[in-house]
Each structure stands twice: as structure tokens, then as C-alpha cells.
Scaffold this motif. Structure first.
Motif, PDB file in Angstrom:
ATOM      1  N   TYR A  76      -8.182   1.501   1.426  1.00  0.00           N
ATOM      2  CA  TYR A  76      -7.495   0.858   2.539  1.00  0.00           C
ATOM      3  C   TYR A  76      -8.327   0.994   3.792  1.00  0.00           C
ATOM      4  N   LYS A 120      -1.418   4.935  -4.181  1.00  0.00           N
ATOM      5  CA  LYS A 120      -2.387   5.384  -3.182  1.00  0.00           C
ATOM      6  C   LYS A 120      -3.650   5.955  -3.808  1.00  0.00           C
ATOM      7  N   ILE A 150     -10.346  14.427   0.304  1.00  0.00           N
ATOM      8  CA  ILE A 150      -8.904  14.240   0.140  1.00  0.00           C
ATOM      9  C   ILE A 150      -8.584  13.203  -0.934  1.00  0.00           C
ATOM     10  N   TYR A 151      -9.600  12.426  -1.368  1.00  0.00           N
ATOM     11  CA  TYR A 151      -9.357  11.539  -2.512  1.00  0.00           C
ATOM     12  C   TYR A 151      -9.639  12.260  -3.824  1.00  0.00           C
ATOM     13  N   THR A 180       0.816  -1.216   0.000  1.00  0.00           N
ATOM     14  CA  THR A 180       0.000   0.000   0.000  1.00  0.00           C
ATOM     15  C   THR A 180       0.850   1.267   0.000  1.00  0.00           C
ATOM     16  N   LEU A 218       3.002   2.205   2.275  1.00  0.00           N
ATOM     17  CA  LEU A 218       3.278   2.756   3.606  1.00  0.00           C
ATOM     18  C   LEU A 218       4.702   2.441   4.052  1.00  0.00           C
ATOM     19  N   PHE A 237      -8.860   1.644  14.059  1.00  0.00           N
ATOM     20  CA  PHE A 237      -9.973   2.345  13.477  1.00  0.00           C
ATOM     21  C   PHE A 237      -9.598   3.555  12.657  1.00  0.00           C
ATOM     22  N   SER A 238     -10.113   3.656  11.449  1.00  0.00           N
ATOM     23  CA  SER A 238      -9.620   4.672  10.533  1.00  0.00           C
ATOM     24  C   SER A 238     -10.574   5.842  10.344  1.00  0.00           C
ATOM     25  N   TYR A 288     -12.772   9.166  11.920  1.00  0.00           N
ATOM     26  CA  TYR A 288     -12.639  10.122  13.017  1.00  0.00           C
ATOM     27  C   TYR A 288     -13.875  10.010  13.906  1.00  0.00           C
ATOM     28  N   GLU A 320      -2.404   6.548   9.710  1.00  0.00           N
ATOM     29  CA  GLU A 320      -2.136   5.496   8.739  1.00  0.00           C
ATOM     30  C   GLU A 320      -3.115   5.605   7.570  1.00  0.00           C
ATOM     31  N   GLN A 321      -4.352   5.901   7.930  1.00  0.00           N
ATOM     32  CA  GLN A 321      -5.365   6.064   6.893  1.00  0.00           C
ATOM     33  C   GLN A 321      -5.006   7.256   5.995  1.00  0.00           C
ATOM     34  N   ILE A 322      -4.548   8.329   6.634  1.00  0.00           N
ATOM     35  CA  ILE A 322      -4.146   9.508   5.865  1.00  0.00           C
ATOM     36  C   ILE A 322      -2.965   9.159   4.959  1.00  0.00           C
ATOM     37  N   VAL A 367      -2.210   6.423   3.524  1.00  0.00           N
ATOM     38  CA  VAL A 367      -2.510   5.636   2.325  1.00  0.00           C
ATOM     39  C   VAL A 367      -3.387   6.404   1.333  1.00  0.00           C
ATOM     40  N   THR A 402      -5.428   7.165  12.875  1.00  0.00           N
ATOM     41  CA  THR A 402      -5.933   7.724  11.622  1.00  0.00           C
ATOM     42  C   THR A 402      -4.814   8.187  10.699  1.00  0.00           C
ATOM     43  N   TYR A 432     -13.031  12.263   3.673  1.00  0.00           N
ATOM     44  CA  TYR A 432     -12.269  11.304   2.864  1.00  0.00           C
ATOM     45  C   TYR A 432     -12.559  11.477   1.378  1.00  0.00           C
TER      46      TYR A 432
END
Lengths: 242, 373
Positions: A81, A76, A104-105, A51, A53, A86-87, A89, B211-213, B215, B209, A101
Motif C-alpha cells: 500500500y 494486510k 514489520i512485514y 485494504t 482500513l 507520504f508514508s 518516515y 495509515e501506512q502502519i 495497512v 504514517t 518496513y
């Protein structure tokens, strides 16, 4: 079939410790690829390299047609992903999380406005769109996180233990969502500890001590290992590792 | 730009949703300003005085009266023994012991010369120094008055005498608050900037979070700008509030241009936020980040010239303050607000601040990684 992920001798070393040891595999378009292994077998490290990272120590890998060394940022853009940690907020509402999200995508305001009701409807979350994420049950959060991982319509989505800590019914529902996405051509790369989930995958790989110990469709693996269930295979591989 | 907008909106939503955060950002600094400005006052009052009067003459009584009348001294005890006085000094019941010898008046009359003895408790050096100075001034006064009366020697017939007159520039009333408030404001703005920025990025690490940012295709510069800009804005608003408060409550002078103050603050805050970011790149939890921020802040504030003048620090310490952004801003605030300095007068401060902003932010950005090694 199109290959969307390919790894060749992919290796990651942390000092003297080899977390991922020359793994090679391919994942095809629309496939649900299960990535199994005991804790510390190197799953998460491998996933992080794919991914973008984490930078690999050696070997080759392409994701969505992009190189993990040279084009991690392009990767990316084309993957989704969702991680075990927990991803979302928790102090933002359902709607605000989607907006953020989506934004930012690179979705436009118009696209976001169009997506939100559609997404909430699919998830059955219309009534709670203005509630803080922290007030939702875990199963709902996971489904929301999954939808958000797909918000920019990526070709591949990586799920790192997506169903940890929820009941079997919720897990079942989650997998139905995964099947729907796969049917639409999204490739699913998923790690899990639940062996019943492994049965849902088209193909699985089992890692032990940083290496891929077994790879193939669940049925074939059971034949090859002369096992009744994935559980047995998992245990024999994990024991063999020790 | 669009991405930054989305990050900014998220940050502000989170900040304004946080019930503890808002009062912490806007109310606490005002309270601190009120308390600190009133407490951080170097004028020494209430110096406890023990007088050992072995003379018991009109002259000695008159001298004691003059001490008692001074607003700086509190006469706690009169005794006849130096030993008692010293015991008071030891027990911290007296800051100053004045000894008047038995033949004080006699000698003064006959020999036109007498001696007094002062014992000073110097544990608190500031109090000791000032107390001694005030005491000397009172004794000098007393001396002059006596000479004029007893020796019947009018002033003008004494060519050897002269008076020194002062005029205080830029802060004519010697208003301590006018001196302290601008400096304390710097401290508060720095506190908010450094702590909030330092905690903010680390918080995303802590809850996962980040990590989410990482990716997402977000560029790290967008992320950093989106993360720091809210605190840059908040700190500037806070500075404005603080100045308004200082003006209304403490009547601090604003001799120079506020454009200069805010212009300099804009650059200064880049340094502070860059430091916060740098701290957050090397720490994993909010506690670690807080600890480092606190450590840095204490050293910077102590060596900023806010409470003690930089000029009276040892040479090496003065050199250390060249790298202390707080020292520059405290100086600029005082120069602009009290003296009315403009861009030209503070140009060296500006250059230094620009260099620091560039250095620290480059370091922070290089240190912040989306891709792990």
C-alpha cells in the motif's frame, strides 16, 4: 485468469451519506487496474475498504482470497500500500525506512540485508542510502515508497494517487516501474487524477457519486463514449454526476 | 517479538535524531528540579512588618527589637497611627501591622496584663497564617522574659507553666527540600511520560504514517508496546537521574530501598503512558493532545498533595484523589525515601496502581483501532 480482487455490492455509509454505493467489479492477476473519479466520488473510501482500513457497511469483497470483514489482517499481509499522503518516515534515512518496513512485514534480518542493496541498486539510490528521506526529491521518495510497498513481495499493491505533484518525466519513470512489477505478476490497483495515466492502465473504472459509472479497457470506453480521450469521458461522467 | 524490536529501533532512532527532543527529555527536568526545589519552599521569610508604637517605652522598644531580630520579619515602618499602618496594609507595603497601645508598659507593670493588636493581610493565606504564628511566638517569648525579670519569679516556682518540646520524625531537620524533591521528581517523570507518549502516537496520525502502519500486518498490541516502551525506559532513566541529582545536590535522604521506588515507578509509568495513549486515541493533532495532557496534568498535580496536603482538602476532593495516580506516587516516594517504608507498607498504593494500570490500558487499547468503523 485468476481473480485477485472481487467486490460485490460493496457499500459504505457515513450516517446518511453514502460514500460508496453498491459497487461491483473484479481485478485479475497481473493487471493494472485504474480507479478513477473526481474528488469525493468515493475512490479513497472504496480503497480503504479493500485494504482493511475501513469496515464496509454492506456487500461482499475478497482481496487476495481473504474476506474484508473476517480477515482484514490476513489481507494486510498479502498486499502492499502506498498512499498520496507520504508514508515514509522523513526523519529516518533511506536505509532505515527499508529496514523498518521490511521488519514489520515479517522479513528476517537476513532477508532484509539481502534486499537492501538490491532495492537501492534498482532505484539508483545507493549513494543516498544514509541520507534522511526528507532531503530527497519528491520523485525519488515516491519510487522508494513504491519499492517499500513491494518489499514483502505482495500479490497486489494499492497505489493511492502515487504520482501527485511531480513532473511528467518523473511520472513516466514511475509508470515504467509499475509496468515492470505488473509484468512479474503483481496486480496493481491505482487511483489517479491524471488522464494520461489512465491510458496506461489495462482497465479502468470511473466512479461518480459513489457508483461505478464506467468500467473497461480505455480503448473500449472511448468507443462506447465516442470520445477522443479519457479526459472527455471523465468530464462527461463528472458533469453527468452534477 | 521481532516486530516489536523493529518498532523500538525506529522509535529510538527518531528520538535520538531529534535535536530538540533530547535536551527536552533529559536536560529540562534537571533544570526544573533545580529551580522548583529551591523555589517551592513553604518557609515564610521576609514578612513585612509595620509597627504602630504609641507607647514609646523601653518595653515597647524591646518588643520591636525582638521582632527586628527575627529572621522572619522585616521591619519596614514605625509610626504612631493605626491609620498609617492600615494604609500600608492596603497598599501591600506591609503584611502585618502590630499596634502597641499608649499605656502598654504601664498596664504591663501595674496590672500585669496588657494587650497588643495584630492586623494581618490575609490575601496570601499561608503567609498570613504563618506570620501570625511567628508573631505570637515572639510576643509569648517577650512576655515570658519580662515576667521572669520583673516579677522575679523563677521558673520552677511557677507550677502552672509548662513547655512543649517537639521531636520531628523522618525529617529531623525539617528540611523542606527532602520533602519537596521526591514529589517534584514524580511530577517531572509524569510530565515526560504523559506528554511524550501522548504526542508520539498522534504525530504519526498527523504526518499520515499511521495509515501506512495500519495497512501492515502489525498487531495493535505490538504497535502499542513498541510505541510506549521507549518512554517507559526513558522515564525510568530520568527518575534515576533525578534521584542521583537529589542525593548529590539536595542531600535528600534515601531511607528505603530503591528497588521499591523503581518497582512502584514501573507500575506507575504504565498508568501514565496508558493515559498518554488514551489521549492520543481521541485526538487528531499534537496540539489537541498537548492541551488535554496539560489539562489533566494540572488537575492531577494540584490535587496530588505535592504542594498542599491532601488531608486539608475538603472531603469530596480527598475522594477525587483516590483516582489520582500522581497522589499515590508522591506519597510512595515520601514514604520510601523519608520513612524507609517497604512493600508491605505501600501495598495499598500498589494495588490501587495495578488496578488503574489495568483499567486505563484496557480502555486505551480498546479505543485504538486499526480498522475504521
Amino acid at each position: 485468469m485468476d481473480t485477485v480482487i472481487s467486490a460485490e455490492d460493496l457499500t459504505k455509509k457515513f450516517g446518511d451519506f453514502t460514500a460508496v454505493d453498491r459497487i461491483s467489479f473484479e481485478v485479475f492477476q497481473g493487471e493494472i487496474f485504474g480507479f478513477l473519479g473526481a474528488n469525493g466520488a468515493g475512490k479513497t473510501t472504496a480503497m480503504k475498504m479493500l485494504t482493511g482500513l475501513l469496515r464496509p457497511t454492506s456487500g461482499q469483497a475478497q482481496v487476495a482470497g481473504f474476506d474484508v470483514y473476517r480477515q482484514p489482517e490476513l489481507i494486510k499481509q498479502h498486499i502492499g500500500y502506498m498512499s498520496q499522503r507520504f508514508s515514509l518516515y522523513e526523519d529516518l534515512t533511506v536505509r532505515e525506512n527499508i529496514e523498518f518496513y521490511g521488519g514489520i512485514y515479517g522479513l528476517t534480518f537476513k532477508e532484509i540485508r539481502r534486499k537492501i542493496p538490491q532495492l537501492l541498486h534498482e532505484l539508483g539510490l545507493l549513494e543516498v542510502e544514509r541520507q534522511l528521506v526528507k532531503s530527497l526529491p519528491l520523485g525519488w521518495k515516491q519510487r522508494l515508497a513504491f519499492s517499500i510497498a513491494l518489499i514483502h513481495e505482495p500479490r497486489i499493491v494499492f497505489l493511492d494517487e502515487p504520482t501527485g505533484g511531480v513532473d511528467p518525466i518523473t511520472r513516466r519513470q514511475f509508470w515504467e516501474t509499475i509496468y515492470q512489477s505488473a509484468a512479474m505478476g503483481v496486480t496493481i490497483f491505482v487511483t489517479t487524477h491524471y488522464m494520461d495515466e489512465a491510458e496506461y492502465c489495462h482497465r479502468v473504472s470511473m466512479m461518480a457519486q459513489g457508483k461505478i459509472a464506467a468500467l473497461g479497457p480505455p480503448k473500449q470506453l472511448k468507443q462506447a463514449f465516442q470520445a477522443q480521450s479519457m479526459d472527455e469521458i471523465f468530464l462527461s461522467i463528472a458533469r453527468g454526476a452534477k | 517479538m521481532r516486530t516489536i524490536f523493529f518498532i523500538l529501533r525506529k522509535e529510538f532512532r527518531q528520538i535520538f535524531r531529534h535535536r530538540v527532543m533530547l535536551p527536552m527529555i533529559f536536560l529540562m527536568p534537571i533544570i526544573q528540579l533545580l529551580i522548583l526545589s529551591n523555589a517551592a519552599d513553604f518557609e515564610v521569610r521576609n514578612i513585612y512588618l509595620h509597627v504602630v508604637d504609641r507607647d514609646l517605652s523601653p518595653a515597647s522598644r524591646r518588643l520591636i527589637g525582638q521582632f527586628a531580630a527575627s529572621r522572619h520579619f522585616v521591619l519596614t515602618q514605625t509610626s504612631f497611627s493605626a491609620e498609617l499602618g492600615f494604609r500600608d496594609l492596603e497598599a501591600n507595603d506591609a503584611d502585618l501591622v502590630l499596634e502597641i497601645p499608649a499605656d502598654f508598659e504601664k498596664k504591663l507593670l501595674r496590672e500585669n496584663e496588657a494587650s497588643l493588636h495584630l492586623n494581618v493581610n490575609a490575601i496570601n493565606a499561608t503567609k498570613a497564617g504563618l506570620g501570625q504564628a511567628y508573631a505570637s511566638a515572639i510576643i509569648r517569648d517577650f512576655n515570658n522574659n519580662l515576667r521572669m525579670e520583673w516579677l522575679d519569679m523563677p521558673d520552677r516556682q511557677n507550677p502552672g507553666r509548662f513547655d512543649i518540646t517537639h521531636s520531628f520524625w523522618f525529617n529531623p531537620d525539617l528540611n523542606y527540600k527532602a520533602f519537596m524533591v521526591p514529589g517534584i521528581l514524580v511530577m517531572l517523570v509524569t510530565l515526560v511520560g504523559l506528554f511524550l507518549a501522548g504526542i508520539n502516537v498522534v504525530k504519526e496520525k498527523e504526518i499520515g504514517t499511521i495509515e501506512q502502519i495500519n495497512v501492515t500486518p502489525i498487531h495493535k498490541s505490538q504497535f502499542i508496546v513498541g510505541k510506549l516502551l521507549p518512554f517507559w525506559i526513558i522515564a525510568n532513566i530520568e527518575l534515576g537521574m533525578g534521584l542521583a541529582f537529589g542525593k548529590l545536590v539536595f542531600h535528600i535522604p534515601i531511607a528505603g530501598s530503591l528497588w521499591v521506588v523503581f518497582g512502584f515507578a514501573a507500575i506507575y509509568l504504565l498508568v501514565v503512558l496508558g493515559m498518554g495513549l488514551l489521549i492520543s486515541t481521541v485526538t487528531e493533532t499534537q496540539q489537541q493532545s498537548m492541551f488535554i495532557a496539560y489539562f489533566v496534568l494540572v488537575v492531577f498535580i494540584m490535587m496530588s498533595g505535592l504542594f498542599t496536603p491532601i488531608e486539608s482538602m475538603p472531603g469530596w476532593a480527598q475522594k477525587v484523589t483516590w483516582f489520582n495516580p500522581i497522589a499515590y506516587f508522591v506519597d510512595v516516594m515520601r514514604m520510601v525515601l523519608l520513612k524507609g517504608s517497604g512493600w508491605y507498607e505501600i501495598r495499598q498504593h500498589v494495588y490501587a496502581m495495578l488496578a488503574m494500570a489495568l483499567a486505563i490500558n484496557t480502555l486505551a487499547v480498546l479505543n485504538y483501532r486499526k480498522v475504521g468503523a
